[in-house]
Design an enzyme around this catalytic site. Structure first.
Site, PDB file in Angstrom:
ATOM      1  N   GLY A 137       1.539   4.011  -5.784  1.00 53.88           N
ATOM      2  CA  GLY A 137       2.061   2.977  -5.542  1.00 53.88           C
ATOM      3  C   GLY A 137       0.576   2.022  -5.573  1.00 53.88           C
ATOM      4  O   GLY A 137      -0.918   2.803  -5.246  1.00 53.88           O
ATOM      5  N   CYS A 146      -6.189   6.899  -0.815  1.00 50.27           N
ATOM      6  CA  CYS A 146      -5.762   5.495  -1.371  1.00 50.27           C
ATOM      7  C   CYS A 146      -6.127   4.865  -2.320  1.00 50.27           C
ATOM      8  O   CYS A 146      -7.821   5.590  -2.243  1.00 50.27           O
ATOM      9  CB  CYS A 146      -5.323   4.869   0.171  1.00 50.27           C
ATOM     10  SG  CYS A 146      -5.082   3.083  -0.544  1.00 50.27           S
ATOM     11  N   LEU A 147      -5.711   3.850  -3.183  1.00 52.11           N
ATOM     12  CA  LEU A 147      -6.813   3.653  -4.200  1.00 52.11           C
ATOM     13  C   LEU A 147      -7.693   3.003  -3.747  1.00 52.11           C
ATOM     14  O   LEU A 147      -8.938   2.996  -4.637  1.00 52.11           O
ATOM     15  CB  LEU A 147      -6.013   3.301  -5.251  1.00 52.11           C
ATOM     16  CG  LEU A 147      -4.880   3.991  -5.914  1.00 52.11           C
ATOM     17  CD1 LEU A 147      -4.431   3.508  -7.041  1.00 52.11           C
ATOM     18  CD2 LEU A 147      -5.187   5.322  -7.254  1.00 52.11           C
ATOM     19  N   HIS A 181       3.327   2.605   3.137  1.00 50.17           N
ATOM     20  CA  HIS A 181       1.633   2.966   2.847  1.00 50.17           C
ATOM     21  C   HIS A 181       1.305   1.171   2.754  1.00 50.17           C
ATOM     22  O   HIS A 181       0.926   0.926   2.738  1.00 50.17           O
ATOM     23  CB  HIS A 181       1.352   4.699   1.869  1.00 50.17           C
ATOM     24  CG  HIS A 181      -0.017   3.937   1.249  1.00 50.17           C
ATOM     25  ND1 HIS A 181      -0.767   5.171   2.036  1.00 50.17           N
ATOM     26  CD2 HIS A 181      -0.601   3.506   0.664  1.00 50.17           C
ATOM     27  CE1 HIS A 181      -2.118   4.683   1.546  1.00 50.17           C
ATOM     28  NE2 HIS A 181      -1.863   3.771   0.921  1.00 50.17           N
ATOM     29  N   GLU A 182       2.647   1.186   1.476  1.00 52.00           N
ATOM     30  CA  GLU A 182       2.327  -0.319   0.592  1.00 52.00           C
ATOM     31  C   GLU A 182       2.204  -1.032   1.950  1.00 52.00           C
ATOM     32  O   GLU A 182       1.776  -2.428   1.822  1.00 52.00           O
ATOM     33  CB  GLU A 182       3.371  -0.337  -0.053  1.00 52.00           C
ATOM     34  CG  GLU A 182       3.122   1.008  -1.372  1.00 52.00           C
ATOM     35  CD  GLU A 182       1.426   1.685  -1.831  1.00 52.00           C
ATOM     36  OE1 GLU A 182       0.598   0.623  -1.854  1.00 52.00           O
ATOM     37  OE2 GLU A 182       1.579   2.676  -1.739  1.00 52.00           O
ATOM     38  N   HIS A 231      -0.320  -1.978   3.718  1.00 51.65           N
ATOM     39  CA  HIS A 231      -1.303  -2.541   3.090  1.00 51.65           C
ATOM     40  C   HIS A 231      -1.120  -4.502   3.036  1.00 51.65           C
ATOM     41  O   HIS A 231      -1.667  -5.281   3.629  1.00 51.65           O
ATOM     42  CB  HIS A 231      -1.371  -2.240   1.196  1.00 51.65           C
ATOM     43  CG  HIS A 231      -2.148  -1.366   1.232  1.00 51.65           C
ATOM     44  ND1 HIS A 231      -3.434  -1.332   1.217  1.00 51.65           N
ATOM     45  CD2 HIS A 231      -2.083   0.478   0.817  1.00 51.65           C
ATOM     46  CE1 HIS A 231      -4.179   0.070   1.061  1.00 51.65           C
ATOM     47  NE2 HIS A 231      -2.735   0.853   0.416  1.00 51.65           N
TER      48      HIS A 231
HETATM   49  O1  GNR Z   1      -1.850   6.864  -5.522  1.00 50.48           O
HETATM   50  C1  GNR Z   1      -1.040   7.404  -4.497  1.00 50.48           C
HETATM   51  N1  GNR Z   1      -1.113   8.149  -3.493  1.00 50.48           N
HETATM   52  C2  GNR Z   1      -0.347   8.662  -2.079  1.00 50.48           C
HETATM   53  C3  GNR Z   1      -0.292   9.728  -1.497  1.00 50.48           C
HETATM   54  C4  GNR Z   1       0.165  10.220  -0.361  1.00 50.48           C
HETATM   55  C5  GNR Z   1       1.012   8.698   0.734  1.00 50.48           C
HETATM   56  C6  GNR Z   1       0.588   7.287  -0.147  1.00 50.48           C
HETATM   57  C7  GNR Z   1      -0.092   7.312  -1.016  1.00 50.48           C
HETATM   58  S1  GNR Z   1      -0.549   5.630  -2.001  1.00 50.48           S
HETATM   59  C8  GNR Z   1      -1.307   5.477  -3.335  1.00 50.48           C
HETATM   60  C9  GNR Z   1      -1.750   4.570  -3.943  1.00 50.48           C
HETATM   61  C10 GNR Z   1      -1.876   3.344  -2.917  1.00 50.48           C
HETATM   62  O2  GNR Z   1      -2.943   3.231  -2.255  1.00 50.48           O
HETATM   63  N2  GNR Z   1      -1.036   2.544  -2.873  1.00 50.48           N
HETATM   64  O3  GNR Z   1      -1.315   1.429  -1.900  1.00 50.48           O
HETATM   65 NI    NI Z   2      -2.834   2.512  -0.164  1.00 50.76          NI
END
Ligand code: GNR
Ligand code: NI
Length: 168
Positions: free
Chosen positions: A46, A92-93, A134-135, A138
């Site tokens: 994501g 998270c990236l 999670h998104e 953000h």
């Molecule tokens: O790539 C992602 N993997 C992930 C794994 C577990 C819970 C949430 C995520 S989201 C993350 C990509 C990201 O940072 N999205 O904002």
């Molecule tokens: Ni993230």
């Protein structure tokens, strides 16, 4: 198409609150394409616009094994969340190399516009439900590490600042 730079925690811009997209036009579609390309290149499931320093309510997701089921969520809103909760390992990236458990609703329903500006309703459970929450965090300026203890957050901050210094 273009790869976009991803902001890294503890960058203060990750805490900005995203504004609704006013019109789903070519500019928005082009940004969505760049976000998808950036997400796939980074092997993420994501990406929220906040992470690429665009403070609009825009999310791309692909939790499919084959990385061929892109989901575009514009102005997403959670319309329902299960009372049942699950704890899953998140990453998270914007916080590379850090993984920890976060408790979330196990299922959610989300209403959003698609890339054509059409309203869509998505029912999610499992990884998709976790990723959506999670998104959406953000977009509200919240990074998953903020669910962890202050001690852990401090350690993660120090580690990230050091890693970013070492990069230059
Ligand atoms: O790539 C992602 N993997 C992930 C794994 C577990 C819970 C949430 C995520 S989201 C993350 C990509 C990201 O940072 N999205 O904002
Ligand atoms: Ni993230």
């Amino acid at each position: 198409m273009a790869l976009l730079p991803i902001l890294c925690y503890p960058d203060p811009r990750l805490h900005k609150v995203a504004q609704p997209v006013q019109a789903v036009d070519e500019r928005v579609r082009s940004l969505v394409d760049d976000m998808l390309e950036t997400m796939y290149e980074a092997s993420g499931i994501g990406l929220a616009a906040t992470q690429v320093d665009v403070h609009l309510r825009l999310v791309v997701i692909d939790v499919s094994e084959q990385r061929n089921q892109p989901l575009v969520l514009i102005n997403p809103e959670i319309t329902w969340m299960s009372e049942e909760r699950v704890k899953g390992e998140e990453g998270c990236l914007s916080v590379p190399g850090i993984y920890d458990g976060v408790e979330r609703a196990s299922a959610v329903k989300v209403k959003a516009l698609d890339r054509h500006g059409k309203t869509q309703h998505v029912e999610a459970e499992g990884m998709l439900a976790i990723c959506m929450q999670h998104e959406m965090d953000h977009l509200l300026g919240k990074v998953f590490v903020e669910y962890l203890s202050p001690l852990k957050q401090g350690r993660i901050k120090t580690k990230m600042v050091k890693a970013q210094k070492a990069e230059r």
